[in-house]
Motif scaffolding. Sequence first.
Motif, PDB file in Angstrom:
ATOM      1  N   GLY A   1       0.817  -1.212   0.000  1.00 41.27           N
ATOM      2  CA  GLY A   1       0.000   0.000   0.000  1.00 41.27           C
ATOM      3  C   GLY A   1       0.845   1.253   0.000  1.00 41.27           C
ATOM      4  N   MET A   2       0.170   2.392   0.113  1.00 41.11           N
ATOM      5  CA  MET A   2       0.840   3.682   0.189  1.00 41.11           C
ATOM      6  C   MET A   2       0.977   4.069   1.654  1.00 41.11           C
ATOM      7  SD  MET A   2      -0.135   7.294  -1.629  1.00 41.11           S
ATOM      8  CE  MET A   2       0.335   6.697  -3.240  1.00 41.11           C
ATOM      9  N   TYR A   3       2.141   4.630   2.006  1.00 42.93           N
ATOM     10  CA  TYR A   3       2.437   4.989   3.390  1.00 42.93           C
ATOM     11  C   TYR A   3       2.842   6.452   3.473  1.00 42.93           C
ATOM     12  CZ  TYR A   3       2.276   0.029   4.301  1.00 42.93           C
ATOM     13  OH  TYR A   3       1.847  -1.267   4.419  1.00 42.93           O
ATOM     14  N   LEU A   4       2.555   7.060   4.630  1.00 37.83           N
ATOM     15  CA  LEU A   4       2.814   8.475   4.837  1.00 37.83           C
ATOM     16  C   LEU A   4       3.551   8.693   6.150  1.00 37.83           C
ATOM     17  CD1 LEU A   4       0.546  11.466   4.258  1.00 37.83           C
ATOM     18  CD2 LEU A   4       1.247  11.038   6.596  1.00 37.83           C
ATOM     19  N   ASP A   5       4.560   9.566   6.091  1.00 39.28           N
ATOM     20  CA  ASP A   5       5.213  10.099   7.281  1.00 39.28           C
ATOM     21  C   ASP A   5       4.950  11.601   7.275  1.00 39.28           C
ATOM     22  OD1 ASP A   5       6.249   7.565   7.676  1.00 39.28           O
ATOM     23  OD2 ASP A   5       8.304   8.115   7.154  1.00 39.28           O
ATOM     24  N   LEU A   6       4.758  12.173   8.453  1.00 42.56           N
ATOM     25  CA  LEU A   6       4.480  13.607   8.577  1.00 42.56           C
ATOM     26  C   LEU A   6       5.311  14.178   9.712  1.00 42.56           C
ATOM     27  CD1 LEU A   6       2.741  16.198   8.024  1.00 42.56           C
ATOM     28  CD2 LEU A   6       1.106  15.264   9.662  1.00 42.56           C
ATOM     29  N   TRP A   7       6.066  15.229   9.405  1.00 39.07           N
ATOM     30  CA  TRP A   7       6.822  15.967  10.405  1.00 39.07           C
ATOM     31  C   TRP A   7       6.177  17.334  10.573  1.00 39.07           C
ATOM     32  CZ3 TRP A   7       8.972  12.844   6.796  1.00 39.07           C
ATOM     33  CH2 TRP A   7       9.857  11.864   7.222  1.00 39.07           C
ATOM     34  N   LEU A   8       6.020  17.762  11.793  1.00 37.42           N
ATOM     35  CA  LEU A   8       5.479  19.076  12.129  1.00 37.42           C
ATOM     36  C   LEU A   8       6.600  19.851  12.800  1.00 37.42           C
ATOM     37  CD1 LEU A   8       3.021  21.012  12.492  1.00 37.42           C
ATOM     38  CD2 LEU A   8       2.640  19.881  14.682  1.00 37.42           C
ATOM     39  N   ASN A   9       6.983  20.991  12.234  1.00 32.26           N
ATOM     40  CA  ASN A   9       8.118  21.766  12.753  1.00 32.26           C
ATOM     41  C   ASN A   9       9.359  20.887  12.903  1.00 32.26           C
ATOM     42  OD1 ASN A   9       6.792  24.323  13.029  1.00 32.26           O
ATOM     43  ND2 ASN A   9       5.732  23.479  14.807  1.00 32.26           N
ATOM     44  N   GLU A  10       9.577  20.009  11.910  1.00 31.50           N
ATOM     45  CA  GLU A  10      10.713  19.083  11.856  1.00 31.50           C
ATOM     46  C   GLU A  10      10.731  18.055  12.992  1.00 31.50           C
ATOM     47  OE1 GLU A  10      12.700  18.496   9.282  1.00 31.50           O
ATOM     48  OE2 GLU A  10      11.539  20.025   8.253  1.00 31.50           O
ATOM     49  N   GLN A  11       9.599  17.881  13.659  1.00 34.00           N
ATOM     50  CA  GLN A  11       9.449  16.835  14.672  1.00 34.00           C
ATOM     51  C   GLN A  11       8.506  15.768  14.113  1.00 34.00           C
ATOM     52  OE1 GLN A  11      11.149  16.773  17.648  1.00 34.00           O
ATOM     53  NE2 GLN A  11      12.156  18.573  16.752  1.00 34.00           N
ATOM     54  N   PRO A  12       8.863  14.483  14.222  1.00 36.88           N
ATOM     55  CA  PRO A  12       7.976  13.444  13.686  1.00 36.88           C
ATOM     56  C   PRO A  12       6.629  13.435  14.399  1.00 36.88           C
ATOM     57  CG  PRO A  12       9.813  12.462  14.900  1.00 36.88           C
ATOM     58  CD  PRO A  12      10.039  13.931  14.866  1.00 36.88           C
ATOM     59  N   LEU A  13       5.567  13.423  13.602  1.00 37.91           N
ATOM     60  CA  LEU A  13       4.212  13.390  14.150  1.00 37.91           C
ATOM     61  C   LEU A  13       3.512  12.080  13.784  1.00 37.91           C
ATOM     62  CD1 LEU A  13       2.015  14.981  15.692  1.00 37.91           C
ATOM     63  CD2 LEU A  13       1.265  15.875  13.498  1.00 37.91           C
ATOM     64  N   ILE A  14       3.655  11.655  12.529  1.00 35.35           N
ATOM     65  CA  ILE A  14       3.068  10.404  12.055  1.00 35.35           C
ATOM     66  C   ILE A  14       4.152   9.666  11.279  1.00 35.35           C
ATOM     67  CG2 ILE A  14       1.325   9.368  10.562  1.00 35.35           C
ATOM     68  CD1 ILE A  14      -0.308  11.949  10.915  1.00 35.35           C
ATOM     69  N   MET A  15       4.356   8.406  11.597  1.00 32.04           N
ATOM     70  CA  MET A  15       5.371   7.615  10.910  1.00 32.04           C
ATOM     71  C   MET A  15       4.753   6.303  10.423  1.00 32.04           C
ATOM     72  SD  MET A  15       8.452   9.154  11.198  1.00 32.04           S
ATOM     73  CE  MET A  15       7.680  10.659  10.694  1.00 32.04           C
ATOM     74  N   GLY A  16       4.832   6.068   9.138  1.00 32.21           N
ATOM     75  CA  GLY A  16       4.401   4.806   8.566  1.00 32.21           C
ATOM     76  C   GLY A  16       2.906   4.559   8.567  1.00 32.21           C
ATOM     77  N   ALA A  17       2.113   5.613   8.439  1.00 32.00           N
ATOM     78  CA  ALA A  17       0.656   5.450   8.408  1.00 32.00           C
ATOM     79  C   ALA A  17       0.224   4.918   7.044  1.00 32.00           C
ATOM     80  CB  ALA A  17      -0.040   6.776   8.686  1.00 32.00           C
ATOM     81  N   VAL A  18      -0.613   3.901   7.050  1.00 31.23           N
ATOM     82  CA  VAL A  18      -1.173   3.362   5.811  1.00 31.23           C
ATOM     83  C   VAL A  18      -2.230   4.336   5.303  1.00 31.23           C
ATOM     84  CG1 VAL A  18      -2.418   1.447   4.762  1.00 31.23           C
ATOM     85  CG2 VAL A  18      -0.786   1.002   6.581  1.00 31.23           C
ATOM     86  N   CYS A  19      -2.141   4.694   4.030  1.00 28.90           N
ATOM     87  CA  CYS A  19      -3.088   5.629   3.420  1.00 28.90           C
ATOM     88  C   CYS A  19      -4.303   4.857   2.910  1.00 28.90           C
ATOM     89  CB  CYS A  19      -2.428   6.384   2.278  1.00 28.90           C
ATOM     90  SG  CYS A  19      -1.000   7.354   2.791  1.00 28.90           S
ATOM     91  N   LEU A  20      -5.433   5.113   3.502  1.00 25.65           N
ATOM     92  CA  LEU A  20      -6.694   4.509   3.102  1.00 25.65           C
ATOM     93  C   LEU A  20      -7.655   5.625   2.721  1.00 25.65           C
ATOM     94  CD1 LEU A  20      -6.999   1.980   6.059  1.00 25.65           C
ATOM     95  CD2 LEU A  20      -6.115   1.518   3.761  1.00 25.65           C
ATOM     96  N   THR A  21      -8.491   5.392   1.742  1.00 25.06           N
ATOM     97  CA  THR A  21      -9.432   6.414   1.295  1.00 25.06           C
ATOM     98  C   THR A  21     -10.419   6.763   2.399  1.00 25.06           C
ATOM     99  OG1 THR A  21      -9.209   5.853  -1.020  1.00 25.06           O
ATOM    100  CG2 THR A  21     -11.263   6.899  -0.382  1.00 25.06           C
ATOM    101  N   SER A  22     -10.610   8.048   2.611  1.00 25.32           N
ATOM    102  CA  SER A  22     -11.575   8.623   3.566  1.00 25.32           C
ATOM    103  C   SER A  22     -11.273   8.299   5.027  1.00 25.32           C
ATOM    104  CB  SER A  22     -13.000   8.177   3.230  1.00 25.32           C
ATOM    105  OG  SER A  22     -13.332   8.578   1.915  1.00 25.32           O
ATOM    106  N   VAL A  23     -10.048   7.881   5.332  1.00 23.47           N
ATOM    107  CA  VAL A  23      -9.661   7.592   6.713  1.00 23.47           C
ATOM    108  C   VAL A  23      -8.664   8.659   7.160  1.00 23.47           C
ATOM    109  CG1 VAL A  23      -8.530   5.945   8.257  1.00 23.47           C
ATOM    110  CG2 VAL A  23     -10.061   5.120   6.462  1.00 23.47           C
ATOM    111  N   ASP A  24      -8.960   9.311   8.287  1.00 20.03           N
ATOM    112  CA  ASP A  24      -8.098  10.356   8.817  1.00 20.03           C
ATOM    113  C   ASP A  24      -6.734   9.776   9.181  1.00 20.03           C
ATOM    114  OD1 ASP A  24      -7.086  12.694   9.921  1.00 20.03           O
ATOM    115  OD2 ASP A  24      -8.348  12.612  11.712  1.00 20.03           O
ATOM    116  N   LEU A  25      -5.675  10.384   8.656  1.00 16.95           N
ATOM    117  CA  LEU A  25      -4.320   9.946   8.977  1.00 16.95           C
ATOM    118  C   LEU A  25      -3.853  10.487  10.322  1.00 16.95           C
ATOM    119  CD1 LEU A  25      -3.011  10.421   5.381  1.00 16.95           C
ATOM    120  CD2 LEU A  25      -2.955   8.256   6.620  1.00 16.95           C
TER     121      LEU A  25
END
Length: 96
Positions: free
Chosen positions: A33-57
């Motif tokens: 699947g597709m995966y997402l990492d998100l950094w906020l102000n260069e601090q990790p916030l979300i790591m390795g979240a599976v991207c699913l349609t209409s599901v909040d990451l």
Amino acid sequence: MAIIPLNASPSQEITTTLSGAPCRIWLRQLSTGMYLDLWLNEQPLIMGAVCLTSVDLIRNPTSPLSGKLFFTDTQGNDDPYYTGVGNRFFLQYEVS
């Protein structure tokens, strides 16, 4: 609601602003699947979240981001795949 501009690429990193804060997003397509990492102000916030349609990451109620980050499918309800990103699948941020 904002659409975060993405390319149809199996791996990409973008910078954007969510809820007024600088963010960095890394998307990658793997065989599972597709995966997402998100950094906020260069601090990790979300790591390795599976991207699913209409599901909040952003599923953490104590997250400093008050909005919802999710994919939509303009042609049905399939989960995102990199070849459709930017024309079929859109990453959106909706402020709560």
